[in-house]
Design a protein around this motif. Structure first.
Motif, PDB file in Angstrom:
ATOM      1  N   LYS A 115     -18.211  29.026  37.671  1.00 21.89           N
ATOM      2  CA  LYS A 115     -16.971  29.830  37.324  1.00 21.89           C
ATOM      3  C   LYS A 115     -15.744  29.523  38.077  1.00 21.89           C
ATOM      4  O   LYS A 115     -14.982  30.175  38.425  1.00 21.89           O
ATOM      5  N   ILE A 116     -15.504  28.045  38.596  1.00 18.65           N
ATOM      6  CA  ILE A 116     -14.570  27.538  39.379  1.00 18.65           C
ATOM      7  C   ILE A 116     -13.814  26.663  38.372  1.00 18.65           C
ATOM      8  O   ILE A 116     -14.528  25.693  37.768  1.00 18.65           O
ATOM      9  N   LYS A 117     -12.219  26.996  38.652  1.00 19.31           N
ATOM     10  CA  LYS A 117     -11.606  26.022  37.807  1.00 19.31           C
ATOM     11  C   LYS A 117     -11.573  24.496  38.355  1.00 19.31           C
ATOM     12  O   LYS A 117     -11.833  24.652  39.511  1.00 19.31           O
ATOM     13  N   VAL A 118     -11.628  23.585  37.331  1.00 20.14           N
ATOM     14  CA  VAL A 118     -11.624  22.161  37.785  1.00 20.14           C
ATOM     15  C   VAL A 118     -10.438  21.354  37.578  1.00 20.14           C
ATOM     16  O   VAL A 118      -9.931  21.490  36.534  1.00 20.14           O
ATOM     17  N   ILE A 119     -10.039  20.521  38.609  1.00 13.86           N
ATOM     18  CA  ILE A 119      -9.324  19.670  38.385  1.00 13.86           C
ATOM     19  C   ILE A 119      -9.998  18.056  38.376  1.00 13.86           C
ATOM     20  O   ILE A 119     -10.531  17.955  39.507  1.00 13.86           O
ATOM     21  N   ALA A 120      -9.667  17.297  37.563  1.00 13.66           N
ATOM     22  CA  ALA A 120     -10.632  16.084  37.465  1.00 13.66           C
ATOM     23  C   ALA A 120      -9.777  14.894  37.823  1.00 13.66           C
ATOM     24  O   ALA A 120      -8.503  14.872  37.449  1.00 13.66           O
ATOM     25  N   LYS A 121     -10.221  13.943  38.647  1.00 11.66           N
ATOM     26  CA  LYS A 121      -9.461  13.082  39.404  1.00 11.66           C
ATOM     27  C   LYS A 121      -9.868  11.838  38.057  1.00 11.66           C
ATOM     28  O   LYS A 121     -11.219  11.373  38.251  1.00 11.66           O
ATOM     29  N   LYS A 122      -8.874  11.398  37.371  1.00 13.50           N
ATOM     30  CA  LYS A 122      -9.073  10.334  36.357  1.00 13.50           C
ATOM     31  C   LYS A 122      -9.913   9.260  36.706  1.00 13.50           C
ATOM     32  O   LYS A 122      -9.623   8.529  37.734  1.00 13.50           O
ATOM     33  N   ASP A 123     -10.711   8.960  35.894  1.00 12.54           N
ATOM     34  CA  ASP A 123     -11.806   7.770  36.222  1.00 12.54           C
ATOM     35  C   ASP A 123     -12.495   7.270  34.929  1.00 12.54           C
ATOM     36  O   ASP A 123     -13.308   8.081  34.569  1.00 12.54           O
ATOM     37  N   ASP A 124     -12.033   6.345  34.205  1.00 14.73           N
ATOM     38  CA  ASP A 124     -12.587   6.103  33.171  1.00 14.73           C
ATOM     39  C   ASP A 124     -13.472   4.489  33.300  1.00 14.73           C
ATOM     40  O   ASP A 124     -13.908   3.991  32.145  1.00 14.73           O
ATOM     41  N   ARG A 125     -14.255   4.499  34.347  1.00 17.22           N
ATOM     42  CA  ARG A 125     -14.833   3.213  34.663  1.00 17.22           C
ATOM     43  C   ARG A 125     -16.382   3.504  34.401  1.00 17.22           C
ATOM     44  O   ARG A 125     -17.224   2.600  34.189  1.00 17.22           O
ATOM     45  N   TYR A 126     -16.853   4.751  34.440  1.00 16.26           N
ATOM     46  CA  TYR A 126     -18.185   5.092  34.298  1.00 16.26           C
ATOM     47  C   TYR A 126     -18.618   5.836  33.099  1.00 16.26           C
ATOM     48  O   TYR A 126     -19.680   6.514  32.870  1.00 16.26           O
ATOM     49  N   GLY A 127     -17.645   6.011  32.296  1.00 16.44           N
ATOM     50  CA  GLY A 127     -18.024   6.707  31.076  1.00 16.44           C
ATOM     51  C   GLY A 127     -18.108   8.372  31.213  1.00 16.44           C
ATOM     52  O   GLY A 127     -18.988   8.976  30.677  1.00 16.44           O
ATOM     53  N   GLY A 174     -15.363   9.062  44.889  1.00 16.63           N
ATOM     54  CA  GLY A 174     -14.677   9.099  43.821  1.00 16.63           C
ATOM     55  C   GLY A 174     -13.282  10.057  43.867  1.00 16.63           C
ATOM     56  O   GLY A 174     -12.526   9.957  43.017  1.00 16.63           O
ATOM     57  N   VAL A 175     -13.430  10.822  44.577  1.00 23.13           N
ATOM     58  CA  VAL A 175     -12.302  11.716  44.984  1.00 23.13           C
ATOM     59  C   VAL A 175     -11.449  11.498  46.238  1.00 23.13           C
ATOM     60  O   VAL A 175     -10.464  11.163  46.232  1.00 23.13           O
ATOM     61  N   ILE A 176     -12.275  11.547  47.360  1.00 23.26           N
ATOM     62  CA  ILE A 176     -11.755  11.366  48.645  1.00 23.26           C
ATOM     63  C   ILE A 176     -11.610   9.944  48.817  1.00 23.26           C
ATOM     64  O   ILE A 176     -10.796   9.346  49.582  1.00 23.26           O
ATOM     65  N   ILE A 177     -12.692   9.356  48.433  1.00 23.16           N
ATOM     66  CA  ILE A 177     -12.855   7.542  48.820  1.00 23.16           C
ATOM     67  C   ILE A 177     -13.603   7.182  47.325  1.00 23.16           C
ATOM     68  O   ILE A 177     -14.183   7.846  46.374  1.00 23.16           O
ATOM     69  N   ASP A 178     -13.074   5.744  47.138  1.00 21.64           N
ATOM     70  CA  ASP A 178     -13.408   5.166  45.913  1.00 21.64           C
ATOM     71  C   ASP A 178     -14.575   4.360  46.353  1.00 21.64           C
ATOM     72  O   ASP A 178     -14.337   3.224  46.337  1.00 21.64           O
ATOM     73  N   SER A 179     -15.615   5.033  46.550  1.00 25.51           N
ATOM     74  CA  SER A 179     -17.132   4.223  46.832  1.00 25.51           C
ATOM     75  C   SER A 179     -17.665   4.005  46.027  1.00 25.51           C
ATOM     76  O   SER A 179     -18.656   2.897  46.064  1.00 25.51           O
ATOM     77  N   GLU A 180     -17.731   4.402  44.906  1.00 25.77           N
ATOM     78  CA  GLU A 180     -18.715   4.091  43.744  1.00 25.77           C
ATOM     79  C   GLU A 180     -18.761   2.634  43.160  1.00 25.77           C
ATOM     80  O   GLU A 180     -20.038   2.305  43.168  1.00 25.77           O
ATOM     81  N   PRO A 181     -17.790   1.924  42.911  1.00 21.01           N
ATOM     82  CA  PRO A 181     -17.872   0.520  42.635  1.00 21.01           C
ATOM     83  C   PRO A 181     -18.630  -0.238  43.797  1.00 21.01           C
ATOM     84  O   PRO A 181     -19.356  -1.280  43.531  1.00 21.01           O
ATOM     85  N   ASN A 185     -10.172   1.621  53.912  1.00 21.76           N
ATOM     86  CA  ASN A 185      -9.826   0.675  52.854  1.00 21.76           C
ATOM     87  C   ASN A 185     -10.012   1.260  51.370  1.00 21.76           C
ATOM     88  O   ASN A 185      -9.288   0.681  50.545  1.00 21.76           O
ATOM     89  N   ILE A 186     -10.826   2.103  51.439  1.00 23.08           N
ATOM     90  CA  ILE A 186     -11.117   2.835  49.896  1.00 23.08           C
ATOM     91  C   ILE A 186     -10.910   4.021  49.989  1.00 23.08           C
ATOM     92  O   ILE A 186     -11.296   4.857  49.200  1.00 23.08           O
ATOM     93  N   THR A 187      -9.970   4.579  50.834  1.00 23.52           N
ATOM     94  CA  THR A 187      -9.162   5.921  50.905  1.00 23.52           C
ATOM     95  C   THR A 187      -8.496   6.279  49.700  1.00 23.52           C
ATOM     96  O   THR A 187      -7.603   5.381  49.247  1.00 23.52           O
ATOM     97  N   SER A 188      -8.597   7.513  48.907  1.00 22.76           N
ATOM     98  CA  SER A 188      -7.619   7.560  47.658  1.00 22.76           C
ATOM     99  C   SER A 188      -6.403   7.712  48.331  1.00 22.76           C
ATOM    100  O   SER A 188      -5.952   8.246  49.210  1.00 22.76           O
ATOM    101  N   PRO A 189      -5.432   7.059  47.146  1.00 21.03           N
ATOM    102  CA  PRO A 189      -4.018   7.195  47.673  1.00 21.03           C
ATOM    103  C   PRO A 189      -3.483   8.713  47.989  1.00 21.03           C
ATOM    104  O   PRO A 189      -3.862   9.574  47.139  1.00 21.03           O
ATOM    105  N   TYR A 190      -2.518   9.015  48.660  1.00 18.22           N
ATOM    106  CA  TYR A 190      -1.840  10.060  48.928  1.00 18.22           C
ATOM    107  C   TYR A 190      -2.778  11.336  49.480  1.00 18.22           C
ATOM    108  O   TYR A 190      -2.526  12.649  49.435  1.00 18.22           O
ATOM    109  N   LEU A 191      -3.944  10.799  49.806  1.00 16.96           N
ATOM    110  CA  LEU A 191      -4.929  11.858  50.567  1.00 16.96           C
ATOM    111  C   LEU A 191      -4.374  12.634  51.452  1.00 16.96           C
ATOM    112  O   LEU A 191      -4.587  13.774  51.552  1.00 16.96           O
ATOM    113  N   LYS A 192      -4.136  11.896  52.724  1.00 20.40           N
ATOM    114  CA  LYS A 192      -3.656  12.698  53.699  1.00 20.40           C
ATOM    115  C   LYS A 192      -2.480  13.552  53.751  1.00 20.40           C
ATOM    116  O   LYS A 192      -2.560  14.931  54.145  1.00 20.40           O
TER     117      LYS A 192
END
Length: 226
Positions: free
Chosen positions: A183-195, A11-18, A89-96
């Motif tokens: 106690k780690i700050k979090v940046i969420a990669k947006k995904d509204d497919r799974y609630g 879901g972050v590095i690869i879009d594998s969940e679907p 084929n499912i690598t997240s855009p701009y990863l590298k």
């Protein structure tokens, strides 16, 4: 100052969940197991152990009481054995470019994923990013899965960096809560497919190339090479 970024994988590095969701639905149909959509939506982001507990419960609800979660999980692995997936084929855009940017800025990087270590290594090897990560940690090594903070505390310790100098990049509700509980700050990669509930994250981004700018904002200091 930020010294490390810890990435979730699926879901972050690869879009594998679907893909995993599709395979699971095919497996359930093959087994004759009916599961409500609301239950299926709880699967993305959970650990292997939590998955075993979940499917055992599903089977029992359908009247199948003679199978353990371990047995069902093995059957699912066999079902998926010949199914092919191209991680490239499912690598997240701009990863590298993002990983390269972080490395050039002297930021250490790690993966803290609920997936098995074998799968983590397969993904990082296939898409050619293994050399970016100082540490790779699998949830299979811990008794409790996300949202328990254990995996994040362990990863920060392996990096030898204080948690207040780390940022986690997550997508699922479980993962976000695990990092926050550490106690780690979090940046969420947006995904509204799974609630997912991503409202607890410090920031939400559309794509990974937003990471450097967002981290600079979070720490109120120009940390990265532009």
């Amino acid at each position: 100052m930020i010294k490390a970024v810890i990435f979730d994988m699926d879901g972050v590095i690869i879009d594998s969940e679907p893909i995993y969701q599709m395979w699971l639905e095919e497996f359930l149909e093959y087994q004759g197991i009916s599961v409500p959509e609301s239950e299926l939506r709880t699967i993305p982001g959970i650990s292997t152990q939590a998955f075993k507990e979940k499917v055992e419960k599903w089977w029992k609800c359908c009247g199948v009481t003679n199978k353990t979660g371990e047995e069902i999980d093995r059957e699912f692995d066999t079902f998926c054995k010949d199914k092919k997936i191209s991680y490239k084929n499912i690598t997240s855009p701009y990863l590298k470019p993002t990983l390269e940017h972080l490395r050039n800025a002297g930021i250490r990087m790690a993966i803290a994923s609920s997936s098995p270590l074998k799968n983590i290594n397969q993904v990082t090897s296939e898409i050619g990013i293994d050399h970016y990560f100082d540490v790779k940690v699998s949830g299979e090594a811990f008794k409790h899965s996300k949202p328990n903070p254990e995996i994040y505390l362990y990863t920060a310790d392996k990096l030898q960096i204080n948690v207040n100098q780390c940022v986690a990049v997550e997508d699922s509700t479980y993962g976000i809560r695990a990092a926050l509980n550490a106690k780690i700050k979090v940046i969420a990669k947006k995904d509204d497919r799974y609630g997912y509930d991503q409202t607890l994250a410090d920031f939400i981004i559309e794509n990974l190339n937003e990471l450097p700018e967002v981290i600079n904002k979070m720490f109120k200091k120009s940390t990265f090479i532009t």
